[in-house]
Design a protein around this motif. Structure first.
Motif, PDB file in Angstrom:
ATOM      1  N   ARG A  81     -12.565 -28.759 -29.609  1.00  0.00           N
ATOM      2  CA  ARG A  81     -13.946 -29.001 -29.180  1.00  0.00           C
ATOM      3  C   ARG A  81     -14.769 -29.651 -30.287  1.00  0.00           C
ATOM      4  O   ARG A  81     -15.600 -30.517 -30.018  1.00  0.00           O
ATOM      5  CB  ARG A  81     -14.576 -27.699 -28.705  1.00  0.00           C
ATOM      6  N   LEU A  82     -14.549 -29.234 -31.537  1.00  0.00           N
ATOM      7  CA  LEU A  82     -15.266 -29.854 -32.651  1.00  0.00           C
ATOM      8  C   LEU A  82     -14.886 -31.322 -32.794  1.00  0.00           C
ATOM      9  O   LEU A  82     -15.741 -32.172 -33.037  1.00  0.00           O
ATOM     10  CB  LEU A  82     -14.958 -29.109 -33.956  1.00  0.00           C
ATOM     11  N   TYR A  83     -13.607 -31.604 -32.621  1.00  0.00           N
ATOM     12  CA  TYR A  83     -13.146 -32.993 -32.722  1.00  0.00           C
ATOM     13  C   TYR A  83     -13.695 -33.832 -31.569  1.00  0.00           C
ATOM     14  O   TYR A  83     -14.151 -34.956 -31.779  1.00  0.00           O
ATOM     15  CB  TYR A  83     -11.617 -33.052 -32.736  1.00  0.00           C
ATOM     16  N   GLN A  84     -13.681 -33.296 -30.362  1.00  0.00           N
ATOM     17  CA  GLN A  84     -14.191 -34.029 -29.202  1.00  0.00           C
ATOM     18  C   GLN A  84     -15.691 -34.305 -29.337  1.00  0.00           C
ATOM     19  O   GLN A  84     -16.174 -35.331 -28.870  1.00  0.00           O
ATOM     20  CB  GLN A  84     -13.922 -33.254 -27.912  1.00  0.00           C
ATOM     21  N   GLN A  85     -16.398 -33.381 -29.958  1.00  0.00           N
ATOM     22  CA  GLN A  85     -17.841 -33.543 -30.157  1.00  0.00           C
ATOM     23  C   GLN A  85     -18.120 -34.743 -31.061  1.00  0.00           C
ATOM     24  O   GLN A  85     -19.056 -35.496 -30.823  1.00  0.00           O
ATOM     25  CB  GLN A  85     -18.379 -32.265 -30.793  1.00  0.00           C
ATOM     26  N   ASP A  86     -17.297 -34.906 -32.106  1.00  0.00           N
ATOM     27  CA  ASP A  86     -17.485 -36.015 -33.042  1.00  0.00           C
ATOM     28  C   ASP A  86     -16.194 -36.170 -33.844  1.00  0.00           C
ATOM     29  O   ASP A  86     -15.821 -35.279 -34.589  1.00  0.00           O
ATOM     30  CB  ASP A  86     -18.666 -35.735 -33.982  1.00  0.00           C
ATOM     31  N   GLU A  87     -15.545 -37.298 -33.673  1.00  0.00           N
ATOM     32  CA  GLU A  87     -14.261 -37.527 -34.347  1.00  0.00           C
ATOM     33  C   GLU A  87     -14.391 -37.478 -35.866  1.00  0.00           C
ATOM     34  O   GLU A  87     -13.405 -37.259 -36.566  1.00  0.00           O
ATOM     35  CB  GLU A  87     -13.658 -38.852 -33.901  1.00  0.00           C
ATOM     36  N   ARG A  88     -15.608 -37.644 -36.372  1.00  0.00           N
ATOM     37  CA  ARG A  88     -15.810 -37.554 -37.825  1.00  0.00           C
ATOM     38  C   ARG A  88     -15.628 -36.121 -38.326  1.00  0.00           C
ATOM     39  O   ARG A  88     -15.539 -35.894 -39.533  1.00  0.00           O
ATOM     40  CB  ARG A  88     -17.199 -38.078 -38.217  1.00  0.00           C
ATOM     41  N   ASN A  89     -15.552 -35.162 -37.426  1.00  0.00           N
ATOM     42  CA  ASN A  89     -15.311 -33.768 -37.807  1.00  0.00           C
ATOM     43  C   ASN A  89     -13.867 -33.520 -38.244  1.00  0.00           C
ATOM     44  O   ASN A  89     -13.538 -32.423 -38.679  1.00  0.00           O
ATOM     45  CB  ASN A  89     -15.660 -32.816 -36.659  1.00  0.00           C
ATOM     46  N   LEU A  90     -13.006 -34.529 -38.136  1.00  0.00           N
ATOM     47  CA  LEU A  90     -11.599 -34.361 -38.481  1.00  0.00           C
ATOM     48  C   LEU A  90     -11.429 -33.872 -39.919  1.00  0.00           C
ATOM     49  O   LEU A  90     -10.630 -32.965 -40.178  1.00  0.00           O
ATOM     50  CB  LEU A  90     -10.813 -35.657 -38.260  1.00  0.00           C
ATOM     51  N   ALA A  91     -12.176 -34.428 -40.851  1.00  0.00           N
ATOM     52  CA  ALA A  91     -12.064 -33.990 -42.254  1.00  0.00           C
ATOM     53  C   ALA A  91     -12.433 -32.511 -42.397  1.00  0.00           C
ATOM     54  O   ALA A  91     -11.786 -31.771 -43.146  1.00  0.00           O
ATOM     55  CB  ALA A  91     -12.942 -34.854 -43.154  1.00  0.00           C
ATOM     56  N   LEU A  92     -13.452 -32.083 -41.669  1.00  0.00           N
ATOM     57  CA  LEU A  92     -13.835 -30.667 -41.698  1.00  0.00           C
ATOM     58  C   LEU A  92     -12.725 -29.786 -41.147  1.00  0.00           C
ATOM     59  O   LEU A  92     -12.446 -28.712 -41.680  1.00  0.00           O
ATOM     60  CB  LEU A  92     -15.106 -30.444 -40.873  1.00  0.00           C
ATOM     61  N   LEU A  93     -12.101 -30.243 -40.072  1.00  0.00           N
ATOM     62  CA  LEU A  93     -11.029 -29.469 -39.453  1.00  0.00           C
ATOM     63  C   LEU A  93      -9.799 -29.375 -40.350  1.00  0.00           C
ATOM     64  O   LEU A  93      -9.179 -28.312 -40.442  1.00  0.00           O
ATOM     65  CB  LEU A  93     -10.648 -30.081 -38.102  1.00  0.00           C
ATOM     66  N   ILE A  94      -9.454 -30.475 -41.008  1.00  0.00           N
ATOM     67  CA  ILE A  94      -8.314 -30.456 -41.926  1.00  0.00           C
ATOM     68  C   ILE A  94      -8.536 -29.380 -42.987  1.00  0.00           C
ATOM     69  O   ILE A  94      -7.656 -28.572 -43.274  1.00  0.00           O
ATOM     70  CB  ILE A  94      -8.110 -31.845 -42.576  1.00  0.00           C
ATOM     71  N   ASP A  95      -9.743 -29.348 -43.524  1.00  0.00           N
ATOM     72  CA  ASP A  95     -10.076 -28.355 -44.546  1.00  0.00           C
ATOM     73  C   ASP A  95     -10.104 -26.940 -43.957  1.00  0.00           C
ATOM     74  O   ASP A  95      -9.548 -26.007 -44.532  1.00  0.00           O
ATOM     75  CB  ASP A  95     -11.428 -28.701 -45.182  1.00  0.00           C
ATOM     76  N   ALA A  96     -10.742 -26.772 -42.810  1.00  0.00           N
ATOM     77  CA  ALA A  96     -10.860 -25.445 -42.196  1.00  0.00           C
ATOM     78  C   ALA A  96      -9.496 -24.860 -41.838  1.00  0.00           C
ATOM     79  O   ALA A  96      -9.273 -23.656 -41.997  1.00  0.00           O
ATOM     80  CB  ALA A  96     -11.736 -25.530 -40.950  1.00  0.00           C
ATOM     81  N   PHE A  97      -8.591 -25.690 -41.371  1.00  0.00           N
ATOM     82  CA  PHE A  97      -7.264 -25.216 -40.993  1.00  0.00           C
ATOM     83  C   PHE A  97      -6.318 -25.116 -42.193  1.00  0.00           C
ATOM     84  O   PHE A  97      -5.239 -24.550 -42.086  1.00  0.00           O
ATOM     85  CB  PHE A  97      -6.627 -26.122 -39.933  1.00  0.00           C
ATOM     86  N   GLY A  98      -6.719 -25.717 -43.320  1.00  0.00           N
ATOM     87  CA  GLY A  98      -5.860 -25.693 -44.501  1.00  0.00           C
ATOM     88  C   GLY A  98      -4.679 -26.639 -44.392  1.00  0.00           C
ATOM     89  O   GLY A  98      -3.648 -26.424 -45.022  1.00  0.00           O
ATOM     90  N   HIS A  99      -4.835 -27.691 -43.608  1.00  0.00           N
ATOM     91  CA  HIS A  99      -3.767 -28.678 -43.459  1.00  0.00           C
ATOM     92  C   HIS A  99      -3.876 -29.722 -44.564  1.00  0.00           C
ATOM     93  O   HIS A  99      -4.956 -29.966 -45.097  1.00  0.00           O
ATOM     94  CB  HIS A  99      -3.847 -29.359 -42.092  1.00  0.00           C
TER      95      HIS A  99
END
Length: 171
Positions: A128-146
């Motif tokens: 849902r965060l990614y769908q809201q704004d694809e620029r959130n990908l960097a945040l997700l990478i960090d949040a998931f620890g990938h």
């Protein structure tokens, strides 16, 4: 599914909602205390990796959460089991991850969803965060620890979606 849970169990509803609004693993959701839930932010140290995580309590559930915890003691678990643990005989312990899996899967089957597990809440948050704004990908990478965006995109189930969209944009 939110409405389904809300009409049946406030505990399960709040578990589901905090899961899809926080990105926490189920093992970390289960250890949230009432004290932690009284504030607008919840701070957790993730069991798996020891990372500190702070997430906002989503405004759409704040009122329900306040009502749910109003008569509970600060040291109680937010998602407490109503049963005594079989082996240890302890009371007032959090529900077991298998209990969470069971009620999540029962609801998923009602809606015709397959492959719904404890990690689905975390993945839904990311999707849902990614769908809201694809620029959130960097945040997700960090949040998931990938370490790589491909891992994150595959984790949240977007690899095929991105391929399909790219194909549709071709001229």
């Amino acid at each position: 599914m939110k409405h389904y849970f809300r009409s049946r169990s406030m505990r399960n509803y709040l578990f589901f909602c905090i899961g899809i609004y926080s990105g926490l693993r189920v093992s970390d959701l289960l250890t949230i205390t009432v004290r932690e839930a009284r504030y607008n932010y919840i701070n957790k140290v993730e069991k798996k990796n020891g990372h500190s995580k702070r997430f906002v309590v989503h405004p759409s559930i704040r009122s329900d959460l306040d009502t749910f915890i109003a008569d509970k003691a600060d040291d109680e678990y937010l998602f407490a089991s109503r049963q005594r643990k079989t082996i240890s005989q302890l009371k007032q312990q959090p529900i077991d991850r298998s209990t969470a899996y069971r009620f999540l899967n029962e609801a998923a089957r009602k809606f015709g969803l397959e492959e719904f597990g404890n990690h689905t809440l975390r993945k839904t948050w990311g999707y849902r965060l990614y769908q809201q704004d694809e620029r959130n990908l960097a945040l997700l990478i960090d949040a998931f620890g990938h370490s790589d965006m491909r891992v994150t995109l595959r984790y949240i189930g977007l690899t095929q979606d991105l391929l399909d969209r790219a194909t549709m944009r071709m001229r």
